[in-house]
Every structure is written in structure tokens, then in C-alpha cells.
Design an enzyme around this catalytic site. Sequence first.
Site: not given
Ligand code: VG1
Ligand code: CO
Length: 543
Positions: A113, A279, A282
Site C-alpha cells: 500500500s 494500491d 486511499r
Molecule cells: C494504516 C491506517 C489504517 C489503514 C491501514 C491500511 O494502518 O492507519 O487506517 O486501514 O493502514 O491501509 P496502521 O495499523 O498502520 O495504523 V492501506 O491503504 O495501506 O492498505
Molecule cells: Co492502500
Amino acid sequence: MKIETIATAPIEGQMPGTSGLRKKTRVFMEPHYLENFIQATFDAIGGGAGKTFVVGGDGRYFNKAAIQTILKMAAGNGASQVIVGQDGILSTPAASHLIRLNKTDGGFILSASHNPGGIDEDFGVKFNAENGGPAPEGLTAKMFDATKTIEQFKTVDAADVDLSTVGNVQIGDMHVRVVDPVESYQALMEALFDFDAIRGLFAGGFTMRFDAMHAVTGPYATAILEGALGAPAGTVVNGVPLEDFGKGHPDPNPIWAKPLMDLMMSDAAPDMGAASDGDGDRNMIVGRGAYVTPSDSLAVLAANAHLAPAYRDGLAGIARSMPTSAASDRVAAKLGIGCYETPTGWKFFGNLLDAGKVTICGEESAGTGSDHVREKDGLWAVLLWLNILAVRKQSVSDIVQEHWQTFGRDYYSRYDYEAVATDQANQLMSELRARLDGLAGQAFGDVTVATADEFSYLDPVDGSISKNQGVRIAFAGGGRAVFRLSGTGTQGATLRLYLEQYSGVDGALDLDTQAALADVRGAAQEICNMAALIGRTEPDVIT
Ligand code: VG1
Ligand code: CO
């Protein structure tokens, strides 16, 4: 074709985090690292025999090689068909859509991501279930268990398949269908939104810059914005996916998308700026001279969604992750619809969407989406904004200002403390937890704690409970601080501190965000004893 059974042994630490298994790319490239995790996934879902899957990724380094490995393992595990994006490319929302559209048994999405890509950066694998959504916690627990006992994996002895041309190829008995990564997704967007109205907006001189950050959304945004909607060529920048994302950090926020922010704050700003992540799930939305926080964007989209054809009949409900601001709760209350607070990560929205309890979901980290897929969807959010702008014929900034005048403003900011020593981060969280019971009523500077607890989620659909999902402290007067550790990092721990202050309906709407949050920030840092425990209070990234 000969199925090979290869002996292997468990590898430590293959526990999926907030969004799949993420590690340094070189770790994924170690012998059997990827294979073990993929076989564990097949084992956790009861095998691959006769099943169909979707496979694709965000194009980062190792994407192509990993896809060949997964295809051969799918054949080795008896899968009947795999649908793959051409050149191995699929955005996360497009993969979710293909899983649903083709009623497959799930899919593998290769991405870390928003984390940088390259041989010295990050790689990741996510398994999405047949509803198109990220594997729920029950399944990721089974996958992790399987990695701890694995003894062998199955594959076939075959040459790599050509993924550069759309069409059908075979690996032994398994069909591989190579599809255009954009086509089905674009058709879905055309079914949701009023493309004629948006075409009219661009034809009338509306200007936009979409920064694809050298990541997967480039082909989607180019085809849809510049192709179908008639935005001028050059509207999409950095639109060709690169294996290292141009050495950038494909995270659409004011820090990592600084060139776009600078443009939007300048005299040369177009009417709207947008960006998406590695990906494609966002989004960042910026008006001329006005950044829209993701929490506000969720609230504005929810309040105006009925202006787009797909949501004309209204929303069933709204869900947000716990650290996301309460702005969307105010919209749900006004609309008289359900409002849900879930743990961080899209996997928790799946049940609510499947059960028809909510239509729109969002997270403070720039993820918004709806029941059209089971992932957050960057371009979807941009198109919904465009549809709303085309109908309301106002600027982004005017729409946000009016929203605040109606609902009040939730000042919001997230502070990230990166690469904190894991034991220090854990100590901070455990000492904080130990203090929670006695906090209510205590004053810190000018603010007083109203409630303090650790968030635990009871899924209203399947009754499962997810504990330890972050500490939340609410202050009298509409302030809130949330503390949690990231579950997507690959080095040390990242402490996230989420700060929020509600203005009230009659309060000041145009304060500087950091000034508006000063009291809550001071109290939060004092309560968790940050300076003493991690040696600093200045974050690495403020969004
Ligand atoms: C982060 C974000 C979360 C999101 C996740 C995956 O997680 O805070 O809101 O769903 O990334 O996003 P964490 O555990 O690092 O706070 V994606 O666009 O990266 O797959
Ligand atoms: Co992402």
C-alpha cells in the site's frame, strides 16, 4: 503437468497485520517465505481444489515474480481458474470488484500500500475473501496458525506464463484469464456516477490535478478522468506505475504529496487536487487553497452522496474507524441513520456492508468507500466528489465551509512517531492502560478528562470481539485523544496519536488546526508520559 510437493518448515512472524502480511521485500524474497504464507492461506481456507481466485498487485518491485509463484502454487493446489490483471496490475478496489463480479473464492493482492517499494523497501500480500473484502480476523488467525505448523507446499513445475497480453493461457489444468485491469472497474464507476454531469463540469472549464504518485491508480485515473470524462491531457500526473514509485512514498497526505499541496496552495491552483496511494485504495482531496481532512471528506461525502445516482435513495448507515473524527457521526444523526465505530482496518467494515447496515465507510488515514466493493477506493472518492461538485456547482472550499456551518467543525490531526523501539512503545501503551481507570475527572492544563478506556469492538453481525484496539481519552468540551500502535509498519513500532477538537455548532470555524488542538495535544502527551518514555514529543509526520 507434474504437481510438486516441496518440504518446508515454519518461518517466524508471518502474522498478518492491519492489512495483510507486510515485510521488507528482501524478507519476502528469502527461500520459501512467500510460498509458506501462500500455502498457509490455501490451507486456512480448506484448500484450493476446484476454486477460482483473482491475483494482482500494485506493480511494486517483486510483484511480477510473486505472481508467477502464486499462479504455480494455485495450480499445484488444484485451483480451476485464476483471473490476473494484465502485467500483474490490479488496484486493491479493482481486485475486490473482480472477486465479486466473477464470484470467485477470493483473491491475492500484492501490495504494501502506502509503504515505499523497491528491493530495499516493503512488500506485502493480502488475501481477500469471496465477498471481496480483506480476510476477517478469524481467517487471518487461521492463516497465522497454519504458518506455524507448515511442512510442505504444493506447486507445479511449469514455465512462467505470459501476462503481457489480455487473453487465456493454461498452467496444466488451470485456466489463467489475463484481463484488462481497468475495464470492469471503469464500468462499475460509470454505473455509480453521473458521468454526463462530470463531463459537463470539465467541458465548462473545471480544472483538476490528479497525482497518481507513480503508483497503481495511474492507468485507472488516466482512462476514467482523461478518457471517459474528457479532462484535459496532463490532468493526471505521475500516471505510469513504477516498481519503486519513483523512490517516493506513495501516501496521499500533505507531507508525501507535497508537490500537489504546494500547487493547490499557490495562485496557479486548479479547482481541485487529488492523489491516491500505492494500491489505489486511499485518496486525498484538496480544494483551491483548502485541504480537506479525510474525516471531513467522509462526512461531506456522506451528507451529499444522494446527489450521485447510486446513492439517490439515501444511505443505510455510516461506519468509521474508531480514530476517525466524529464528523460523520453528526451526519448520521442528522440523517437519522445507523452509525458504527469499528477498529482500524477495512476488514471490520465487511460484515456491516454485507449485512446492509451501512453504505459508506471511512478512515482518518484517507480511506473512503461504499458498498460497491469491500475495500476502500481512492478513485471512487474522487469521482463522488466530482459528481457532487457537478451538481452543486460550488467550490470544494465552499462546500466544506457550508458543511461546518451546519454541523460544526471537528479539528483533526494525526501525529506519527516512527521507528520507536518496540519495547518502549509497548511500555508506553501498557503504562497508559494502567492509568485509565483513575483518569476521569483529572485536569491536564486547561482540559479535564471525561472518559478514558481501551476500545474493544463487538461485531454486531457475527458477535466476534476484537480487544485492544486503541486507547481513547475524551475531554470535557469536545476534545479527544487516541493512542494506538500501527499494524502496517516493517521496522520497530510506530506510535500514532490522533487528536480531535470539536468546535460546537456556534464555535470558531477558521482556527489554525494545530492551535485548535494545542490543549488536547498537551494533555495527551502528558497523560502518556511521552517525553520520558520515548524521549521525544515531536512527531516524524503530522497529517
Ligand atoms: C494504516 C491506517 C489504517 C489503514 C491501514 C491500511 O494502518 O492507519 O487506517 O486501514 O493502514 O491501509 P496502521 O495499523 O498502520 O495504523 V492501506 O491503504 O495501506 O492498505
Ligand atoms: Co492502500
